[in-house]
Write a protein that holds these residues in place. Structure first.
Motif, mmCIF file in Angstrom:
data_model
loop_
_atom_site.group_PDB
_atom_site.id
_atom_site.type_symbol
_atom_site.label_atom_id
_atom_site.label_comp_id
_atom_site.label_asym_id
_atom_site.label_seq_id
_atom_site.Cartn_x
_atom_site.Cartn_y
_atom_site.Cartn_z
ATOM 1 N N GLY A 117 -80.723 91.134 -72.415
ATOM 2 C CA GLY A 117 -80.620 89.783 -72.975
ATOM 3 C C GLY A 117 -79.266 89.148 -72.746
ATOM 4 O O GLY A 117 -78.985 88.063 -73.272
ATOM 5 N N LEU A 118 -78.427 89.779 -71.916
ATOM 6 C CA LEU A 118 -77.081 89.256 -71.674
ATOM 7 C C LEU A 118 -77.145 87.950 -70.888
ATOM 8 O O LEU A 118 -77.746 87.884 -69.821
ATOM 9 C CB LEU A 118 -76.248 90.288 -70.912
ATOM 10 C CG LEU A 118 -74.778 89.926 -70.684
ATOM 11 C CD1 LEU A 118 -74.044 89.789 -72.012
ATOM 12 C CD2 LEU A 118 -74.098 90.964 -69.793
ATOM 13 N N LEU A 119 -76.489 86.915 -71.422
ATOM 14 C CA LEU A 119 -76.499 85.599 -70.794
ATOM 15 C C LEU A 119 -75.147 85.201 -70.235
ATOM 16 O O LEU A 119 -75.065 84.552 -69.184
ATOM 17 C CB LEU A 119 -76.949 84.544 -71.822
ATOM 18 C CG LEU A 119 -78.331 84.745 -72.452
ATOM 19 C CD1 LEU A 119 -78.575 83.693 -73.531
ATOM 20 C CD2 LEU A 119 -79.418 84.691 -71.403
ATOM 21 N N TYR A 120 -74.075 85.576 -70.915
ATOM 22 C CA TYR A 120 -72.742 85.111 -70.530
ATOM 23 C C TYR A 120 -71.776 86.297 -70.490
ATOM 24 O O TYR A 120 -71.614 87.011 -71.488
ATOM 25 C CB TYR A 120 -72.239 84.068 -71.521
ATOM 26 C CG TYR A 120 -73.225 82.946 -71.760
ATOM 27 C CD1 TYR A 120 -73.350 81.899 -70.850
ATOM 28 C CD2 TYR A 120 -74.054 82.957 -72.890
ATOM 29 C CE1 TYR A 120 -74.269 80.885 -71.059
ATOM 30 C CE2 TYR A 120 -74.964 81.944 -73.105
ATOM 31 C CZ TYR A 120 -75.078 80.906 -72.192
ATOM 32 O OH TYR A 120 -75.996 79.911 -72.396
ATOM 33 N N LEU A 121 -71.117 86.473 -69.349
ATOM 34 C CA LEU A 121 -70.121 87.526 -69.168
ATOM 35 C C LEU A 121 -68.850 86.880 -68.617
ATOM 36 O O LEU A 121 -68.811 86.421 -67.481
ATOM 37 C CB LEU A 121 -70.637 88.600 -68.203
ATOM 38 C CG LEU A 121 -69.677 89.750 -67.900
ATOM 39 C CD1 LEU A 121 -69.274 90.493 -69.172
ATOM 40 C CD2 LEU A 121 -70.306 90.728 -66.890
ATOM 41 N N TYR A 122 -67.816 86.862 -69.457
ATOM 42 C CA TYR A 122 -66.559 86.214 -69.091
ATOM 43 C C TYR A 122 -65.444 87.255 -69.045
ATOM 44 O O TYR A 122 -65.086 87.851 -70.069
ATOM 45 C CB TYR A 122 -66.207 85.122 -70.106
ATOM 46 C CG TYR A 122 -67.257 84.039 -70.243
ATOM 47 C CD1 TYR A 122 -67.942 83.561 -69.127
ATOM 48 C CD2 TYR A 122 -67.568 83.482 -71.490
ATOM 49 C CE1 TYR A 122 -68.888 82.570 -69.232
ATOM 50 C CE2 TYR A 122 -68.517 82.484 -71.610
ATOM 51 C CZ TYR A 122 -69.191 82.037 -70.477
ATOM 52 O OH TYR A 122 -70.139 81.041 -70.581
ATOM 53 N N LEU A 123 -64.900 87.474 -67.828
ATOM 54 C CA LEU A 123 -63.809 88.435 -67.619
ATOM 55 C C LEU A 123 -62.670 87.774 -66.839
ATOM 56 O O LEU A 123 -62.020 88.401 -66.012
ATOM 57 C CB LEU A 123 -64.334 89.658 -66.863
ATOM 58 C CG LEU A 123 -65.425 90.478 -67.587
ATOM 59 C CD1 LEU A 123 -66.034 91.519 -66.654
ATOM 60 C CD2 LEU A 123 -64.850 91.148 -68.825
ATOM 61 N N THR A 124 -62.437 86.527 -67.116
ATOM 62 C CA THR A 124 -61.396 85.758 -66.425
ATOM 63 C C THR A 124 -59.997 86.297 -66.742
ATOM 64 O O THR A 124 -59.747 86.814 -67.830
ATOM 65 C CB THR A 124 -61.485 84.279 -66.873
ATOM 66 O OG1 THR A 124 -62.787 83.796 -66.591
ATOM 67 C CG2 THR A 124 -60.457 83.427 -66.171
ATOM 68 N N ASP A 125 -59.097 86.186 -65.763
ATOM 69 C CA ASP A 125 -57.687 86.541 -65.949
ATOM 70 C C ASP A 125 -57.509 87.986 -66.412
ATOM 71 O O ASP A 125 -56.937 88.251 -67.479
ATOM 72 C CB ASP A 125 -57.024 85.577 -66.945
ATOM 73 C CG ASP A 125 -56.800 84.196 -66.348
ATOM 74 O OD1 ASP A 125 -55.944 84.077 -65.446
ATOM 75 O OD2 ASP A 125 -57.481 83.247 -66.766
ATOM 76 N N ASN A 126 -58.015 88.897 -65.605
ATOM 77 C CA ASN A 126 -57.787 90.323 -65.802
ATOM 78 C C ASN A 126 -57.278 90.912 -64.480
ATOM 79 O O ASN A 126 -56.739 90.179 -63.643
ATOM 80 C CB ASN A 126 -59.069 91.005 -66.282
ATOM 81 C CG ASN A 126 -59.301 90.820 -67.778
ATOM 82 O OD1 ASN A 126 -58.694 91.483 -68.605
ATOM 83 N ND2 ASN A 126 -60.204 89.902 -68.123
ATOM 84 N N GLU A 127 -57.472 92.210 -64.298
ATOM 85 C CA GLU A 127 -57.012 92.884 -63.079
ATOM 86 C C GLU A 127 -58.162 93.628 -62.406
ATOM 87 O O GLU A 127 -58.000 94.716 -61.864
ATOM 88 C CB GLU A 127 -55.876 93.842 -63.429
ATOM 89 C CG GLU A 127 -54.663 93.130 -64.053
ATOM 90 C CD GLU A 127 -53.594 94.104 -64.502
ATOM 91 O OE1 GLU A 127 -53.691 95.292 -64.143
ATOM 92 O OE2 GLU A 127 -52.663 93.683 -65.209
#
Length: 324
Positions: free
Chosen positions: A240-250
């Motif tokens: 059911g995952l809709l949004y995955l935000y991993l901005t500004d990482n490494e």
């Protein structure tokens, strides 16, 4: 002779009428006056002797004219209403306790915090939502068991312990934006059967925590997460995952496999240098179309999207990023 006799008879009749009714006597006098048989002086002398009243005679009913008293509208109150009022006045107000949370004894305003005051006095509790924003907290306060949404943004929390959310069976959203979290104990969120949204952006996290399959939104942007800090196939079973935000990482590569339910994937400003043709599509099934995944952000990475054109044939839109 005959005329005299007639006048005599009329005179007798007039005398009889006068004896019966004084008002008629006055009328008779006036009639006689009209005939010219009486002098004015005689009539005046008779009127002086007779005390005439313009008011009603004895035969007329007396009418008293006055003001009627207003009706009485003070209706008595029904007995049932009086009894209900007495009961309301006599019933004492009984305070209801908020169920105890995950680490304290139940009190009127929720479990006590380490600062010696109830959570719902330190924070703001509205229904199932608990707001603890910008309170200089060093740790997660004990929460009422019925909490569904917890917000502790802009605090000084450095660590998430497994006991912080123990037995929180109704908790659906946790927002810990802009703290100083650098450590999350193993399975700290795995005991939450209703958890759907986790926001841990703007912290110092290097390791993605284990999360339940019920997730719909994960936001771990602006941290120190590397690819090795993401468990293998961490998002595969989150149907059911809709949004995955991993901005500004490494992050070095896209954390595949990704569930078909995913709509938005934000990985801008990481360290992704390459992409495989099967990252989003199925090379063994050319009829496979991934209609849900409409938003892919890869801008700010050193990857050249034009080198793998077959990687986007199943997508409704080409990812945003460098094409040169």
């Amino acid at each position: 002779m005959m005329k005299t006799l007639v006048r005599l008879v009329v005179g007798l009749l007039v005398l009889e009428a006068v004896a019966a009714n004084p008002r008629f006597s006055r009328q008779a006098d006036l009639d006689s006056y009209d005939d010219g048989n009486y002098d004015v002086d005689d009539v005046n002398s008779e009127n002086q002797e007779y005390d005439y009243e313009d008011g009603p005679t004895i035969e007329d009913p007396e009418i008293e004219i006055g003001t009627l008293a207003p009706p009485d509208y003070n209706y008595p109150m029904p007995e049932a209403s009086l009894e209900e009022q007495e009961e309301e006045e006599e019933l004492p107000i009984k305070p209801q306790l908020i169920p105890q949370g995950s680490g304290g004894s139940g009190v009127l305003m929720g479990p006590n915090t380490q600062k010696g005051m109830p959570t719902c006095l330190l924070c703001t509790c509205l229904g199932g939502s608990v707001y603890c924003d910008d309170l200089k907290l060093d740790n997660v306060p004990p929460l009422p068991k019925d909490t569904t949404h917890f917000y502790a943004r802009y605090n000084r929390i450095t660590k998430i312990n497994k006991s912080d959310f123990a037995s929180m069976n109704k908790l659906k959203r946790i927002d810990l934006t802009a703290n100083a979290i650098s450590s999350i104990e193993s399975r700290a969120f795995m005991g939450l059967p209703e958890l759907e949204e986790l926001v841990i952006r703007e912290n110092h996290i290097s390791q993605m925590p284990d999360l339940p399959e019920t997730m719909t939104l994960i936001d771990a942007s602006h941290n120190n997460i590397e690819s090795k800090g993401i468990p293998k196939e961490a998002f595969k079973d989150m149907t059911g995952l809709l949004y995955l935000y991993l901005t500004d990482n490494e992050i070095d590569y896209i954390p595949v496999p990704l569930p078909d339910s995913l709509r938005s994937l934000h990985l801008q400003r990481n360290n992704i240098q390459s992409m495989h043709e099967d990252t989003f599509c199925n090379l063994h099934d050319f009829n496979y179309i991934r209609n849900a995944l409409e938003d892919i952000r890869l801008d700010g990475n050193p990857v050249n999207l034009s080198r793998t054109p077959q990687a986007y044939v199943c997508l409704p839109r080409i990812p945003v990023g460098d094409l040169i």
